[in-house]
Design an enzyme around this catalytic site. Structure first.
Site: not given
Length: 473
Positions: A71, A134
């Protein structure tokens, strides 16, 4: 696999520009371990971009072999492992020469990676109960552009530790396209505000054909609107170039002009600066020699104290102060700007052709600056990611008076330069019946700082010659 304790904070570059692996100091003993997963001051000092995270996400996977990706998202990511271990694969899906470049490595709690916008991200868990965390510098949005690549793409040829036919992969990830069918992630956009003015038109020419550059007239983006923050999805923009300004220096000395000058040059700029600061956008702002009083006997440097004489200069100095608070900014101070349309050079050319012998101010000193050179300088600063700050940008060469410029125009168009009569500023405006703004006598600006970035402006006389022959401007 045991976590490696005691590493120094350090970086490893990769074949993908901007994709950088970081070693993180992890401190541990029999009780467990501790690390600073994100420490802005230390990490930016060591070279990490100050990317401005706004959201923290965690992905937990209980089974070995869980595989996700590939992605590419329209934001930067700081990726690390809280517990467990992963095999990561990254593919550059941005427009450009490194499109399709691949990098793989393993991450555990002692290693992190900075993933720039448009680089495809994927991983496979190598231990049970793995948590992958993240930070991102934009909020998730269904309207944002995304790009995907199939995990099994033959050209990427990722050597997955556990074959893809033996792991858990979502049906959606299995359906992603091969590299040949991927639509590359385009660069973040650049918005030019005030795109119908003389600098705006020069910027249109400079960025002609660049699909990621948008041009907005004043009616398209109203800097005076309190709703400016909602006028665009600002995180999609890398930079905003403010080419809009109130420049009627004499009219600014009137009651109505003073209001309009402050509204455009300060209030509007303040709103634009707030948007840029809030969304990590680089703000490019064009300033003026009028922020100085012109009393120095040498060219002005960027760090000389401002001391504007009139309303216009005061508003430009105030606008500069506001823009300087934006973390990513360029303030370009310029002087005696010449572009297309009516201007001093065209007026002198017309007078020469009509046999008129004009009186021209001879006690104001500076250099002509052509709008196309300002546009070229703006593009240079953005494309080279020059350090933020204020830069002088004018034509190069020896400073001259307006009378000298007029004589040069006459000479270059085949007329006698002796037809020009030099007069003082006071003499020139002695018969004025409306307010006249005070002018700095010395408008010469020192160019050493912008030249240190690799930009060279042409000698103003050479640029003037090209302008008069239709080769520039």
């Amino acid at each position: 696999m045991a976590i490696e304790f005691g590493k120094e904070l350090g970086i490893t570059t990769t074949p993908i520009p901007g994709l950088v692996v970081w070693d993180l100091p992890v401190h541990g003993d029999s009780r467990g371990w501790f690390k600073e997963n994100w420490q802005r001051e230390k990490m930016t000092r060591a070279g990490l971009p100050d990317f401005g995270p706004v959201q923290n996400n965690i992905s937990f996977n209980d089974a070995v072999g869980t595989t996700r990706g590939i992605h590419a998202e329209p934001w930067d990511k700081w990726v690390s492992v809280a517990t467990g271990r992963i095999f990561g694969a990254w593919v550059d899906l941005r427009e450009g020469p490194t499109f399709g470049a691949v990098y793989t490595t393993e991450l555990d709690p002692s290693r992190a990676i900075f993933v720039p916008r448009g680089v495809g991200n994927s991983y496979q868990t190598l231990e049970p109960d793995t948590a992958y965390t993240y930070l991102v510098n934009d909020h998730w949005s269904s309207e944002a552009p995304y790009t995907f690549l199939n995990l099994a793409d033959e050209s990427a040829a990722i050597a997955w530790p556990i074959p893809l036919d033996q792991v858990e992969v979502s049906a959606k990830d299995r359906a992603h396209p091969r590299l040949a069918d991927v639509t590359p992630m385009t660069p973040r956009k650049i918005l030019v505000v005030g795109a119908n003015g003389q600098l705006g038109r020069a910027l249109r020419a400079e960025f002609a054909g660049a699909a990621h550059v948008e041009f907005a007239a004043r009616d398209d983006v109203d800097l005076g609107s309190p709703d400016l923050a909602e006028a665009r999805r600002w995180r999609d923009y890398a930079a905003v170039v403010n080419a809009a300004a109130y420049t009627a220096v004499d009219l600014a000395e009137t009651a109505d002009g003073r209001t309009d000058a402050w509204l455009t040059n300060v209030t509007g700029v303040s709103r634009l600066a707030a948007v840029a600061a809030a969304h990590g956008v680089t703000l490019v702002h064009v300033s003026s020699d009028y922020v100085f009083d012109g009393t120095l006997s040498r060219p002005y440097r960027e760090d000389d104290p401002v001391s504007p004489l009139g309303v216009y200069g005061q508003t430009k100095a105030a606008g500069d102060a506001v823009v300087s608070t934006v973390p990513r900014h360029y303030i370009l101070r310029t002087s005696w700007v010449i572009g297309d349309g009516r201007n001093f050079v065209r007026t002198m050319q017309s007078l020469a052709e009509r046999g008129v012998d004009p009186s021209v101010v001879g006690d104001q000193i500076g250099r002509l600056t052509f709008a196309d050179d300002i546009a070229r300088g703006i593009r240079h600063l953005l494309s080279t990611a020059a350090p933020s700050g204020t830069y002088n940008l004018t034509g190069a060469g020896d400073p001259a008076s307006w009378a000298d410029v007029a004589r040069t125009v006459f000479e270059l168009t085949g007329h006698d330069p002796a037809r020009i009569t030099a007069v003082s500023t006071d003499e020139y405006f002695s018969a004025a019946t409306t307010p006249v703004a005070p002018r700095p006598r010395n408008s010469a600006l020192d160019l050493a700082k912008i030249e240190a970035t690799g930009f060279r402006a042409p000698d103003w006389k050479d640029a003037l010659r090209r302008y008069l022959t239709g080769e520039g401007g």
